[in-house]
Design a protein around this motif. Structure first.
Motif, short mmCIF file in Angstrom:
data_model
loop_
_atom_site.label_atom_id
_atom_site.label_comp_id
_atom_site.label_asym_id
_atom_site.label_seq_id
_atom_site.Cartn_x
_atom_site.Cartn_y
_atom_site.Cartn_z
N ARG A 143 0.86 -1.20 0.00
CA ARG A 143 0.00 0.00 0.00
C ARG A 143 0.88 1.23 0.00
N GLU A 188 -4.13 -4.39 4.90
CA GLU A 188 -5.47 -4.93 4.66
C GLU A 188 -5.40 -5.99 3.57
N ARG A 217 -15.54 -1.87 8.60
CA ARG A 217 -14.55 -1.84 9.68
C ARG A 217 -15.06 -1.01 10.84
N THR A 250 -13.14 -7.65 6.82
CA THR A 250 -14.45 -6.98 6.77
C THR A 250 -14.54 -6.10 5.53
#
Ligand code: PMP
Length: 288
Positions: A143, A188, A217, A250
């Protein structure tokens, strides 16, 4: 899923268009330069979960990419329910998105903005047997630093590394990838946030300082607090997975989905907390 050849209607710039006619021109700015933002939402029994929050995020994402969506939150709200009605849907996934239209050259100012909303039945992102748990590899891409990309927009361009990572995971027999961030902390999955129940009995989740602070989340954090589980948002190192007893991801599409393995090295058994979170989430969204 054969997305171009279906019966039904798609809302395109204020008008309901036949599904098969909802097309864009090849010289679209959004396609060439990723000036495109989107949402993923779900309706349960006729009600879109946190619909206005999703619309607000769509508007914010566009602002971050330096364009304005020419509809208000209330207008988007009405359009989403019109799309559901036109397609006779009460339990469905919705995909509102906005992108710069036909123009070439990088400059985006002054280029017309397209806003489109589609909806379809999409029951389960990862398949039905959720208590079995997913298997993740670790993505090669990381990321990006918020100084190198607009990390907090739900922008199409940020998904390029997610698709490459997801493809590799599937090709290697995994369900998805765990992505680290530019510093090497756990961030994530490719389209979902992640939580770890650690041996200290607390629920740990990465601090969303360079990736999307998902609406699911935020909902799950509230649920955890309401049932007396302490939530710790912090930077998490990969080797801390040794202290993890349960893990789940999630997201709107994924909902709450247990993970059983990361990187062939770390194994977890989806158990009481995963089950409780799934049940509570289903109640909160109005599924059960
Ligand atoms: N991270 C990424 C990269 C995503 O694509 C998603 C799905 N929108 C999420 C997190 C979870 O966000 P939400 O719970 O708002 O759907």
């Amino acid at each position: 899923m054969n997305m171009d050849n279906r019966d039904g209607y798609i809302w395109v710039n204020g008008e309901m268009v036949n599904w098969r006619d909802a097309k864009v021109h090849s010289l679209t700015h959004g396609l060439h330069y990723a000036s495109s933002v989107f949402e993923g939402e779900r309706a349960y029994n006729g009600k879109i979960f946190k619909s206005k929050q999703h619309s607000q995020r769509l508007i914010n994402s566009a602002k971050i990419l330096d364009f304005n969506i020419p509809y208000s939150i209330d207008e988007l709200e009405q359009a989403k329910y019109e799309v559901m009605k036109a397609n006779k849907l009460t339990n469905c996934y919705l995909r509102p998105f906005a992108f710069l239209g036909c123009e070439m050259g990088l400059q985006g100012t002054g280029v017309p903005v397209n806003t489109i909303i589609s909806a379809w039945k999409w029951d389960s992102y990862f398949g039905e047997n959720n208590m079995k748990g997913l298997k993740f590899n670790i993505a090669e891409y990381r990321r990006p630093d918020p100084q190198t990309a607009p990390s907090h927009a739900k922008a199409a361009g940020l998904y390029m590394i997610c698709t490459i990572s997801k493809n590799k995971a599937i090709a290697e027999g995994y369900d998805d990838s765990l992505m680290l961030d530019y510093r090497g902390y756990i961030s994530e999955a490719t389209a979902a946030n992640i939580f770890f129940l650690m041996k200290d009995g607390k629920l740990h989740t990465p601090q969303p300082d360079c990736f999307l602070n998902g609406i699911t989340r935020q909902t799950v954090i509230e649920i955890a607090k309401n049932i007396g589980v302490e939530v710790v948002e912090r930077h998490i190192e990969l080797d801390e997975l040794e202290n993890t007893v349960e893990c789940f991801v999630t997201g709107t599409a994924a909902e709450v989905m247990p993970v059983r393995q990361i990187d062939n090295k770390y194994q977890f058994t989806p158990a009481k907390l995963c089950k409780t979170m799934i049940n509570k989430y289903n109640k909160v969204v109005g599924k059960t």
